[in-house]
Every structure is written in C-alpha cells, then in structure tokens.
Design a protein around this motif. Sequence first.
Motif, PDB file in Angstrom:
ATOM      1  N   ALA A 134      53.255 -20.771 -30.774  1.00 41.33           N
ATOM      2  CA  ALA A 134      54.141 -20.349 -29.686  1.00 41.33           C
ATOM      3  C   ALA A 134      53.712 -18.967 -29.212  1.00 41.33           C
ATOM      4  CB  ALA A 134      55.584 -20.315 -30.171  1.00 41.33           C
ATOM      5  N   ARG A 136      54.051 -15.930 -25.699  1.00 38.22           N
ATOM      6  CA  ARG A 136      54.899 -15.549 -24.573  1.00 38.22           C
ATOM      7  C   ARG A 136      54.446 -16.299 -23.317  1.00 38.22           C
ATOM      8  NH1 ARG A 136      55.011  -8.979 -25.336  1.00 38.22           N
ATOM      9  NH2 ARG A 136      55.715  -8.977 -27.513  1.00 38.22           N
ATOM     10  N   LYS A 142      53.533 -13.264 -29.461  1.00 38.52           N
ATOM     11  CA  LYS A 142      54.942 -12.879 -29.460  1.00 38.52           C
ATOM     12  C   LYS A 142      55.194 -11.606 -30.261  1.00 38.52           C
ATOM     13  CE  LYS A 142      58.219 -15.973 -30.065  1.00 38.52           C
ATOM     14  NZ  LYS A 142      59.113 -15.951 -28.900  1.00 38.52           N
ATOM     15  N   GLN A 183      58.030 -24.989 -32.216  1.00 35.61           N
ATOM     16  CA  GLN A 183      59.131 -25.175 -31.266  1.00 35.61           C
ATOM     17  C   GLN A 183      60.315 -24.302 -31.648  1.00 35.61           C
ATOM     18  OE1 GLN A 183      59.557 -29.420 -31.462  1.00 35.61           O
ATOM     19  NE2 GLN A 183      58.553 -29.743 -29.484  1.00 35.61           N
ATOM     20  N   ALA A 186      59.558 -20.680 -30.700  1.00 36.10           N
ATOM     21  CA  ALA A 186      59.513 -20.358 -29.274  1.00 36.10           C
ATOM     22  C   ALA A 186      60.929 -20.129 -28.757  1.00 36.10           C
ATOM     23  CB  ALA A 186      58.852 -21.496 -28.510  1.00 36.10           C
ATOM     24  N   ASP A 190      58.900 -19.285 -23.396  1.00 39.64           N
ATOM     25  CA  ASP A 190      57.649 -19.187 -24.163  1.00 39.64           C
ATOM     26  C   ASP A 190      56.828 -20.452 -23.997  1.00 39.64           C
ATOM     27  OD1 ASP A 190      58.289 -16.739 -25.045  1.00 39.64           O
ATOM     28  OD2 ASP A 190      58.970 -17.363 -27.044  1.00 39.64           O
ATOM     29  N   LYS A 191      55.531 -20.317 -24.258  1.00 41.13           N
ATOM     30  CA  LYS A 191      54.654 -21.475 -24.133  1.00 41.13           C
ATOM     31  C   LYS A 191      54.233 -21.963 -25.521  1.00 41.13           C
ATOM     32  CE  LYS A 191      52.619 -20.330 -19.663  1.00 41.13           C
ATOM     33  NZ  LYS A 191      53.421 -21.294 -18.926  1.00 41.13           N
ATOM     34  N   LEU A 192      54.021 -23.251 -25.608  1.00 42.35           N
ATOM     35  CA  LEU A 192      53.479 -23.827 -26.838  1.00 42.35           C
ATOM     36  C   LEU A 192      52.022 -24.187 -26.596  1.00 42.35           C
ATOM     37  CD1 LEU A 192      56.219 -26.233 -28.214  1.00 42.35           C
ATOM     38  CD2 LEU A 192      55.457 -24.085 -29.168  1.00 42.35           C
TER      39      LEU A 192
END
Lengths: 276, 619
Positions: A134, A136, A142, A183, A186, A190-192
């Motif tokens: 995960a 930003r 992050k 998941q 995040a 946020d992006k995975l």
Amino acid sequence: MNYIILPQSLILNHNGQTTTINKADGRYDRVIEKIKEGKLDEIIPLLSVADALCKRGFEVIDGIVHVDGDALPDSLSQRVLDFFNNNLPFEPLLKFWAKLKNNPSFNSRQMLFKFLEHNGHPITTEGNFIAYRAVRNDFLDKHTGKMDNSIGNVVEVSRSKVDDNPNNTCSHGLHVATMSYAQGFATGDDKLLDVEVDPADVVAVPTDYDGTKMRVCKFKVVAESKGLIEKPLVISSYAVVLEDALEDALEDECWECGCEVDRSVQNFCPNCGGEL
Amino acid sequence: MIINNTAVKIDSNVEPTKALNFGISDVRLVVDILSKLYAHPIQTLVQEYICNGRDAMREAGTWGKHPIVIQVPNSLDPVFKVRDFGVGITPDRMENVFVNYGSSTKRNTNTQTGGFGIGAKSAFSYTDSFGVTSFVDGVRYVYMAHLGEQGGVLLIEKSATKESNGVEISIGVKPKDIHEFYNAVQRCVRFWSEPIKFVGTNTIVQEKPMTTLGDMSIYKGESRTIFLVDGIEYPTLRDSESFYRSRDYELHSSGHVVAIHVPNGFFKIASSRERLENNDDNKQKQSSMFNRQTKYVEFIRDKLTNEKETLSGRLSTKNTYSGLVGVNGVVVPLGNGLYFSGNYLRWDKEYFTIRKVRRGRRGSVHYEVDSVDRFNVSQVTLFKSSEPDNITARKLNYWLSQRVGADDILLSVEQANLIPCRETIFTKEVLDVSTLPIPAKATSTKPKKTAREAIAKRLRSDKSVSHHKIHDLNRASNWVTIVESESDIDWELVALTTVYMVPKQNLDLITIPTKTVEETKKFLLSQNRANALGVSYFSDRVKQLPCLKKFCTRNIQSDLYAYLVKIDPSIKAHNDALQKEYDSIVAKYPLIKVLTDVYSKESQDILLKEITKQMKEDK
C-alpha cells in the motif's frame, strides 16, 4: 481394481494397495469420472503424481518432493502440484528454489514458506514472487513519503539496514504483504500495488500477523493492483525490463559490426557501411 | 428422540470374499453418537491409530526395535497412514474384535493404551471409509471399512505377501485438514523417544527432555504442566484447587513444559481419550502428584551440598541438574524471603529489581518492581532505616532518582545474606536512610510537563529525527522508544535523550546537548555522569545499558553502547581495566568463577569460606 464410492470418500484397492480419497481431494472427481467411463486402467496414474514429477526434475522421497537433494516444504510442494495440475512449466519453480538458496538467512527462508501459504502470491517466470504493497496516492511510501513507488521502479535499500529480527513486528525495511494485510494498511485514497520480489531479497517475516507481511531490501513495482492474483504463474516484470533494455541497447549499435550509431540521424553505419 | 439416520446406498464393484457387519443393529447411529463424543476428532483419531499401532507392536515385542511408519498427509498425497509391525489382525480378531464396538483385547492390561473398543473405528468420526490392510504370517488381508448402508468391513483381497506382520490403516484427508493432521501427529508423538519413520514430512520433532528427575521431565516449550499417560499428553484438571494451592503452580508457569509421567491406568481417562475424567478420584490422585517442586529443589540442594568434597563433583552435579535449576519456576530459597528462581531473583512472590519506591495510601512502602536478567543486575544496596515507612520511601526514591538509569536492588539489612549475581559480589554497601537527604515536596507538576513537552517538540522538530516515531513522552516512565525508521537513526540524540530523560524528577533540568562529540563528552563529564554510566554498566559481558533495555532490539542496544563508547573512549578503557583486574583475581582464585555459577546459598557460603581462606593464606 476394486472400489467403493461413498458420499464423503472413495476407497480403492489395486494389487493389495489400498488408497482412500476424501471427497474434498481433487483426485476424487477425476477418479469417479474414470470409473463412470469404465476406464479403470487410467485411474492408477491419477492416484500418484510422484512418477510424473520424477520425470520433470523432481524427486519424491518418503512422500516429500525434493529438488537437488533438498526437501521442499509443503507450501512449495503444493505449488509444484498446482503447476502440475495446470500443465505449467516447472522452470520458474526451479528458478525460485535456486534464488531462495541465495538468501543468506535460514529464518527468512523458513518464514517465507509461511508467507507463501497465503493465496495470491504467484511465482513469476523469473523465479520471483508477487506480493502487495500500500502506498500513498502519489506513489510515495506511506511511512516516510520519500520513496517513489511508481510503476516500473525498483525500490531498494541496503540489506544491512533492514531489521532481520522476525520478532520485531514493525521495524526498518521495505514492507510488502499479502493482499488482505495491504488492504488493511491502506487508508483513504491510497493505492495498492503489485510488487515483484526476489526470494533472495526477503530479510524477515515478522512472527506476528500470521506471516502476512515481510521486510525485504528490494522489490520492483509491477502494476497498480487489480485485486488478488490467483494464477499460479505470471510473467516477470524483471524479464520484460531485461528485454527492453536489450532492445534499447541494440538500438544504439550497428547490428553488423557493433559500433555505436545514432539511428535517428544515420541510415548507414559509418564504420562498416551496413544498413541501419 | 428422533435421530436423523439416512441409510446410504453405495456404488461398488467389490465382490467381497467375506463381509462382516458391525455387531450393532444401527451402526450409523452409533457413529453419529461417537462423532459427537470427540471434541477434536482429528486429534483423537490420529492418536487412536498411532497408539493402536504401538499397542500391537508391544504385543509382538517389536516396539522400540522397529520404527512404526506414519504417513503425515501433505498436498502431494493427502492420506493419513499408520503402518505398524505388530501382530497383525487375524481374520478371527477382525470378526470378533475389530468390527465390534465395545470389544477390546486390551482391557485387562495396563501395558497397552486402548481398551474402550471404539478407537479402531474412530476414523468414522471424520470420514465414511478407511482402508485396513493386515499382514499375518505371509498373508495379506485387504479390508475396506465403510459406512454405506449398514456399514461394515469388507474383506476384498487375500493374497500371499513377504511383508512383515502388522497392520496399515489409511484414511483419506480433506486438503484443508492437512495442517491439522500434521499438528495432531506432532502432538501425539512429541514426547515419544522410540524410533518413528515419518513419510510425507521431515519436520515432526520428537523432543528430548532438558532434564529428568524421577517421574518428572522438563521439556522446552510453552508454560504448562501436563501428565504423560503412557507418552500421551493430558492437561491437568484445571479446576483442582490443590493445583493452585500447591507451589507447583510456579512450575506450571515456568516457561517450560513440566511433564509428569504416569502409568496407564493411574488416572481414569474419558472415553473420548481427550482428557482426564473430572472426578474426585482423579483429583485426589492429581493432588498426590503435586507438591513436588519443594522436593526436587531440596533434592538438588542436597546433591550440591553433599558434593562439597570436590569441586569437580559439585560442578558436575550442578551441570546435571542445571536444566531444572534453570527453570524459572524452580525456586532455590536463599533465606529471608529471597529466592533464586531460575535466572531471576525473587523476593517472596515477586520478581524484582526496584526501580521506584513509593508510599502507599496508609503509609506502607511499595516497591515498583521489574523483572531483570540476573546478569544485568549491577548493584545491591543494603539499607537500614529507623524512620517511618513514608519518609523512608521518599528518601530512597530520591536516592534512586539520583542514580541515573541504575538497576538498583534495595534490600533492607534484614535481607543482607544475599549474593545475587556475579556483578554484585564486590559491591556491597549499607545505606543509612537517616543520612539521606529528603527531597523538597514538589509544589506543582506543571513545569515538568512543560519541560517534557518542550523536549518532545524539539525532538519532533529536529530534522535529524523527523523520521522517528517518539512515543510515551508523557507517560510516567519517560522512555523514548523508536518504532520504525527506514533510514539511519541519529544514535547520538537517541542515546542522550534516553539517558537524560530517565529521572522524571530531573526533567526540568534537562537540555538536549549539542550534537558534536566533543561537546557531548564535555557535557557528560560536567554532569559527572560519564563514570556513573560507564563503570557499572558497560562491562563487556553485559554490553548494554540497563536504561537501554527499553529499546526493542539488541542491535539497537549494542549500537547505542558502541556510540557511547565512541563519545567517551575512557569508558571502554575503564571497563577493560576493571575486567582485567577481575580476570587477574579470578585467575588467582578460580573458585570465584565457580561462585558466580552456583545457585544455592549453602554452596556459595562454602565457596566463599574457601576463597577467604585462600586469600588469608596468601597474605
């Protein structure tokens, strides 16, 4: 061959060898199909894949799959079986095993197997594996917000700076995880990401969290995640890069004599006169 | 009661040589009842078949000579198999015993585990068929046990074989249960010492005890007390008050598995074979098995003191039983409420080093205690006090606060006959509380809070530590903990903030020193703390500041130590000198080294006398 088919299991006897198969076992349906077709002779090869595996670079000793004399843990045996059932080539698995041996940490190797028991971590054609991360919304990490995790980037830190103590749940290092953990990590927009990890680059799998995250010292960002990848094998992004790099390199040299050329302005090689 | 019982039609091409029906009119009903009997069907059936194999091999006299073969299901072959090399099941035994619920050949003997006459059929609590192949005197009998229609065992093949006598049971396993079967096999054979051949796995462990004393063995592992009934693990009856009253409860929480070996038949086992029957008889017997801790401690102490004649005898005794002595729960009393408890010092019921003394509501003295590795204990200070408890507490507290980051053990003189550990042997002193200064009562806590906030703010604003997460600044302990960082840690700042934030009372005096090494060193020396930090704590053996123990890893601790040595090389030099001095004394009087390794006070006294005698002679 004698058989009894029951609601929960079937039991076979062939030359004094009894085999019991639970209904949840993948072989159950295949054997029943053969029984219905009356092809009892074709059942025997279905019962044991050991012979088939032995023909393809593996050994089965005392019920354990071996490669080069090393016993595979059950999570990898399961993958061998997945590959076998899906008629996939075994080379990626053998590459994975070879790369894993380059990992200097015994603990990391053992704990990696625990990680790989979770679904959604396919092996890649280069013998790496896929994990999730995960980040930003702007692809920066992050935690520090300084590392660029853009698609195609290789993110790397010195192995010596990654905490190799699996008892430290949160510590120094690049973190990748299972889909469910990523998941959960995040938040908001946020992006995975799907990331490709060389098994030799795994430094520690923290003992907490049931082996759902790990610290690595290097990974490559493959793509923005579209969900759990359930295929057992995917094409390696590292390999693609290598091919691209090779093509790029070839673009800048004469294919005849190998001298440096600039195809945007030259049509013929200044050295050998060959057509570019 | 209406019981859901649907007969199952089976599809088969088997023309059995002989069909034997279970000797019960409705076998599915029985199976339904039995499957509810087991709380853990997989664990139970694994245990039943492995134990049946063992019983058969005992009957044949092959147990311990020939390995039983256990196939642990894996993804390659999800089948659980047990192949024993016992007597095999003759057709007669199959007809009269195996197929009959409640029939057993083992009811009149305690050399075998079985006896209920249901274990052989326990696979039906998991699945509806299993294979039984029996090898008897050159003949192979292949049976299929199933629950179709009436249920029964079909003999489907009888052929000649060269295989040794015995039985092979095979049960198809659901792939999702593979792990549970693995665990069940591991749990069943964990404490067995006889040879077992495993197929399908190479990671099952048969553990060896750390130490065995009579019928008690200590194994590595999680804290618990168990009974090993013929090698099978049973938890103690938890509701037995005697257990909690007995001091064995300490053994129980010792950080190890304390296994008490019990013969077959001693306890009544529940018919599910999963636990001991919870009845008065069992409770009484269990109670008689407890209260062994004191006995064993005395046993070890006697051994140690009886072997006082020769040093080597004493050492070998200590080494033999050190496994047990090392168990945290085994307490070696040192007198006056003080004990060695494994690697810890205990005072009555509490592990302790005293970090803080405080006054209770009614004026009593309370000690804030913390467990500590005995090798890190640096100094024991004895005190005597004729002042009221509350004043004593305040004075000692203030005294403690002046000793930055120290792991002081404060003991009143009444507890003086103690030599806790190697670091303390030469550093006894008696503290007279009446001579101690009493701190002024704090009028307000606000300034302290402000100081802490200022430090926190400064730490957070400092670019070099912006990547640190600094927690707990406002908590009583005032420790700085670092949780995550992906780049180099500013060790200097961390070390200094850690060291100087320890005494809460001094917080308002704290300023973060400048970051150059020279200035830091100067600052340390001006505060007269370099020595305080260095002398006692930076020995090569310990290699960590007690105050650094709050940091999560040894890596961080050792890095901090390295850093502090870097700041002031004299720390290391001083320690080296101390170590050298210590080594030279030890070289001259090797008994000192033994002294530090001996646990009981009696032994220590004997050694001390010997050492003193030698020293006098030398003088």
